[in-house]
Design a protein around this motif. Structure first.
Motif, PDB file in Angstrom:
ATOM      1  N   TYR A  36       9.123  -6.218   2.571  1.00  0.00           N
ATOM      2  CA  TYR A  36       7.731  -5.780   2.735  1.00  0.00           C
ATOM      3  C   TYR A  36       7.401  -5.563   4.216  1.00  0.00           C
ATOM      4  O   TYR A  36       6.663  -4.652   4.575  1.00  0.00           O
ATOM      5  CB  TYR A  36       6.745  -6.779   2.111  1.00  0.00           C
ATOM      6  CG  TYR A  36       6.517  -8.024   2.948  1.00  0.00           C
ATOM      7  CD1 TYR A  36       5.507  -8.065   3.911  1.00  0.00           C
ATOM      8  CD2 TYR A  36       7.316  -9.145   2.796  1.00  0.00           C
ATOM      9  CE1 TYR A  36       5.305  -9.185   4.696  1.00  0.00           C
ATOM     10  CE2 TYR A  36       7.121 -10.276   3.568  1.00  0.00           C
ATOM     11  CZ  TYR A  36       6.118 -10.294   4.514  1.00  0.00           C
ATOM     12  OH  TYR A  36       5.935 -11.393   5.289  1.00  0.00           O
ATOM     13  N   LEU A  37       7.970  -6.407   5.086  1.00  0.00           N
ATOM     14  CA  LEU A  37       7.703  -6.302   6.515  1.00  0.00           C
ATOM     15  C   LEU A  37       8.413  -5.085   7.110  1.00  0.00           C
ATOM     16  O   LEU A  37       7.817  -4.345   7.899  1.00  0.00           O
ATOM     17  CB  LEU A  37       8.146  -7.584   7.223  1.00  0.00           C
ATOM     18  CG  LEU A  37       7.759  -7.714   8.692  1.00  0.00           C
ATOM     19  CD1 LEU A  37       6.240  -7.659   8.862  1.00  0.00           C
ATOM     20  CD2 LEU A  37       8.300  -9.019   9.260  1.00  0.00           C
ATOM     21  N   GLU A  38       9.655  -4.873   6.707  1.00  0.00           N
ATOM     22  CA  GLU A  38      10.377  -3.697   7.190  1.00  0.00           C
ATOM     23  C   GLU A  38       9.662  -2.412   6.790  1.00  0.00           C
ATOM     24  O   GLU A  38       9.514  -1.501   7.594  1.00  0.00           O
ATOM     25  CB  GLU A  38      11.814  -3.695   6.662  1.00  0.00           C
ATOM     26  CG  GLU A  38      12.691  -4.733   7.325  1.00  0.00           C
ATOM     27  CD  GLU A  38      14.146  -4.652   6.888  1.00  0.00           C
ATOM     28  OE1 GLU A  38      14.463  -4.011   5.848  1.00  0.00           O
ATOM     29  OE2 GLU A  38      14.993  -5.225   7.591  1.00  0.00           O
ATOM     30  N   VAL A  39       9.208  -2.348   5.547  1.00  0.00           N
ATOM     31  CA  VAL A  39       8.517  -1.155   5.064  1.00  0.00           C
ATOM     32  C   VAL A  39       7.192  -0.964   5.802  1.00  0.00           C
ATOM     33  O   VAL A  39       6.863   0.139   6.235  1.00  0.00           O
ATOM     34  CB  VAL A  39       8.288  -1.226   3.531  1.00  0.00           C
ATOM     35  CG1 VAL A  39       7.346  -0.121   3.062  1.00  0.00           C
ATOM     36  CG2 VAL A  39       9.611  -1.148   2.801  1.00  0.00           C
ATOM     37  N   ARG A  43       6.458   2.306   8.076  1.00  0.00           N
ATOM     38  CA  ARG A  43       5.345   3.201   7.729  1.00  0.00           C
ATOM     39  C   ARG A  43       4.335   3.294   8.869  1.00  0.00           C
ATOM     40  O   ARG A  43       3.772   4.363   9.122  1.00  0.00           O
ATOM     41  CB  ARG A  43       4.652   2.746   6.445  1.00  0.00           C
ATOM     42  CG  ARG A  43       5.507   2.836   5.223  1.00  0.00           C
ATOM     43  CD  ARG A  43       5.727   4.269   4.826  1.00  0.00           C
ATOM     44  NE  ARG A  43       6.470   4.323   3.586  1.00  0.00           N
ATOM     45  CZ  ARG A  43       7.446   5.174   3.339  1.00  0.00           C
ATOM     46  NH1 ARG A  43       7.793   6.066   4.246  1.00  0.00           N
ATOM     47  NH2 ARG A  43       8.077   5.159   2.192  1.00  0.00           N
ATOM     48  N   ALA A  44       4.099   2.192   9.563  1.00  0.00           N
ATOM     49  CA  ALA A  44       3.174   2.215  10.698  1.00  0.00           C
ATOM     50  C   ALA A  44       3.729   3.107  11.814  1.00  0.00           C
ATOM     51  O   ALA A  44       3.008   3.953  12.359  1.00  0.00           O
ATOM     52  CB  ALA A  44       2.931   0.799  11.212  1.00  0.00           C
ATOM     53  N   GLY A  95      -5.329   6.425   8.856  1.00  0.00           N
ATOM     54  CA  GLY A  95      -4.080   5.924   9.397  1.00  0.00           C
ATOM     55  C   GLY A  95      -4.200   4.705  10.287  1.00  0.00           C
ATOM     56  O   GLY A  95      -3.651   3.647   9.981  1.00  0.00           O
ATOM     57  N   LEU A  96      -4.904   4.813  11.406  1.00  0.00           N
ATOM     58  CA  LEU A  96      -5.025   3.689  12.336  1.00  0.00           C
ATOM     59  C   LEU A  96      -5.763   2.514  11.720  1.00  0.00           C
ATOM     60  O   LEU A  96      -5.381   1.361  11.907  1.00  0.00           O
ATOM     61  CB  LEU A  96      -5.729   4.131  13.619  1.00  0.00           C
ATOM     62  CG  LEU A  96      -4.925   5.001  14.563  1.00  0.00           C
ATOM     63  CD1 LEU A  96      -5.793   5.484  15.719  1.00  0.00           C
ATOM     64  CD2 LEU A  96      -3.708   4.259  15.090  1.00  0.00           C
ATOM     65  N   LYS A  97      -6.812   2.815  10.964  1.00  0.00           N
ATOM     66  CA  LYS A  97      -7.579   1.735  10.330  1.00  0.00           C
ATOM     67  C   LYS A  97      -6.716   0.975   9.324  1.00  0.00           C
ATOM     68  O   LYS A  97      -6.787  -0.247   9.229  1.00  0.00           O
ATOM     69  CB  LYS A  97      -8.829   2.298   9.671  1.00  0.00           C
ATOM     70  CG  LYS A  97      -9.857   2.810  10.683  1.00  0.00           C
ATOM     71  CD  LYS A  97     -11.065   3.393  10.002  1.00  0.00           C
ATOM     72  CE  LYS A  97     -10.837   4.881   9.828  1.00  0.00           C
ATOM     73  NZ  LYS A  97     -12.013   5.616   9.381  1.00  0.00           N
ATOM     74  N   LEU A  98      -5.886   1.710   8.587  1.00  0.00           N
ATOM     75  CA  LEU A  98      -5.025   1.085   7.585  1.00  0.00           C
ATOM     76  C   LEU A  98      -3.935   0.239   8.246  1.00  0.00           C
ATOM     77  O   LEU A  98      -3.638  -0.869   7.790  1.00  0.00           O
ATOM     78  CB  LEU A  98      -4.400   2.156   6.688  1.00  0.00           C
ATOM     79  CG  LEU A  98      -3.700   1.669   5.444  1.00  0.00           C
ATOM     80  CD1 LEU A  98      -4.645   0.853   4.567  1.00  0.00           C
ATOM     81  CD2 LEU A  98      -3.172   2.858   4.650  1.00  0.00           C
ATOM     82  N   ILE A  99      -3.356   0.735   9.331  1.00  0.00           N
ATOM     83  CA  ILE A  99      -2.352  -0.044  10.055  1.00  0.00           C
ATOM     84  C   ILE A  99      -2.972  -1.344  10.555  1.00  0.00           C
ATOM     85  O   ILE A  99      -2.418  -2.429  10.382  1.00  0.00           O
ATOM     86  CB  ILE A  99      -1.753   0.760  11.229  1.00  0.00           C
ATOM     87  CG1 ILE A  99      -0.944   1.949  10.707  1.00  0.00           C
ATOM     88  CG2 ILE A  99      -0.890  -0.142  12.114  1.00  0.00           C
ATOM     89  CD1 ILE A  99      -0.538   2.938  11.780  1.00  0.00           C
ATOM     90  N   LYS A 100      -4.146  -1.247  11.177  1.00  0.00           N
ATOM     91  CA  LYS A 100      -4.836  -2.432  11.692  1.00  0.00           C
ATOM     92  C   LYS A 100      -5.114  -3.431  10.569  1.00  0.00           C
ATOM     93  O   LYS A 100      -4.859  -4.633  10.708  1.00  0.00           O
ATOM     94  CB  LYS A 100      -6.149  -2.017  12.360  1.00  0.00           C
ATOM     95  CG  LYS A 100      -6.946  -3.159  12.964  1.00  0.00           C
ATOM     96  CD  LYS A 100      -8.212  -2.620  13.628  1.00  0.00           C
ATOM     97  CE  LYS A 100      -8.932  -3.652  14.435  1.00  0.00           C
ATOM     98  NZ  LYS A 100      -9.606  -4.674  13.666  1.00  0.00           N
ATOM     99  N   GLU A 101      -5.593  -2.934   9.449  1.00  0.00           N
ATOM    100  CA  GLU A 101      -5.908  -3.797   8.302  1.00  0.00           C
ATOM    101  C   GLU A 101      -4.657  -4.501   7.784  1.00  0.00           C
ATOM    102  O   GLU A 101      -4.681  -5.708   7.510  1.00  0.00           O
ATOM    103  CB  GLU A 101      -6.525  -2.932   7.200  1.00  0.00           C
ATOM    104  CG  GLU A 101      -7.019  -3.691   6.009  1.00  0.00           C
ATOM    105  CD  GLU A 101      -7.656  -2.747   5.005  1.00  0.00           C
ATOM    106  OE1 GLU A 101      -7.036  -2.512   3.952  1.00  0.00           O
ATOM    107  OE2 GLU A 101      -8.755  -2.236   5.290  1.00  0.00           O
ATOM    108  N   ARG A 102      -3.566  -3.773   7.662  1.00  0.00           N
ATOM    109  CA  ARG A 102      -2.324  -4.367   7.145  1.00  0.00           C
ATOM    110  C   ARG A 102      -1.747  -5.392   8.107  1.00  0.00           C
ATOM    111  O   ARG A 102      -1.242  -6.431   7.692  1.00  0.00           O
ATOM    112  CB  ARG A 102      -1.298  -3.281   6.850  1.00  0.00           C
ATOM    113  CG  ARG A 102      -1.664  -2.490   5.622  1.00  0.00           C
ATOM    114  CD  ARG A 102      -0.634  -1.459   5.299  1.00  0.00           C
ATOM    115  NE  ARG A 102      -0.999  -0.767   4.067  1.00  0.00           N
ATOM    116  CZ  ARG A 102      -0.460   0.345   3.666  1.00  0.00           C
ATOM    117  NH1 ARG A 102       0.486   0.928   4.389  1.00  0.00           N
ATOM    118  NH2 ARG A 102      -0.834   0.908   2.539  1.00  0.00           N
TER     119      ARG A 102
END
Length: 131
Positions: A36-39, A43-44, A95-102
């Motif tokens: 999960y971390l690699e993915v 993706r980020a 994109g950026l908001k989703l990366i930050k959230e994850r």
């Protein structure tokens, strides 16, 4: 392949098709992590490279990864046109908001710096679970 070889191969492919220079550097010990971390990290990086090429119109992009004993740190920096961070919430893209959230969802840290005409730098650090 693992995270680092996959990111390196992806960055080379993007460089070949885009005409932009992509520098890729790694410090620390290369090893497999929880899938999960690699993915999530891949993706980020994928999203950040697309942003740098499509929105920032960058000529040069630097991707750096630091694989520590208990964390992975990623930095993607470009020499593109930059943007006003205050306007990020009004932007239609996720994109950026989703990366930050994850990143924050798994107790990581997220940092975004950008200035008009000065490019953009996105960095995040996530705790690592080693297989």
């Amino acid at each position: 392949l693992g995270l680092i070889p996959t990111v390196k191969k992806y960055a080379e492919a993007i460089q070949d098709t885009s005409g932009s220079e992509i520098k890729f550097g790694v410090t620390g010990t290369e090893r497999r992590m929880e899938s999960y971390l690699e993915v999530m990290i891949f993706r980020a990086i994928q999203e950040l490279l697309r942003n740098a090429l499509n929105h920032s119109q960058a000529n040069q992009i630097t991707v750096e990864m630091d694989v520590g004993d208990s964390f992975v740190m990623v930095s993607v920096e470009d020499d593109g046109r930059g943007f006003e961070i205050e306007n990020l919430e009004q932007e239609p893209g996720m994109g950026l908001k989703l990366i930050k959230e994850r990143v924050e969802m798994i107790s990581g840290e997220f940092e975004l710096t950008s200035e008009i005409g000065e490019g953009t730098r996105v960095a995040f650090k996530v705790p690592e679970a080693v297989l």
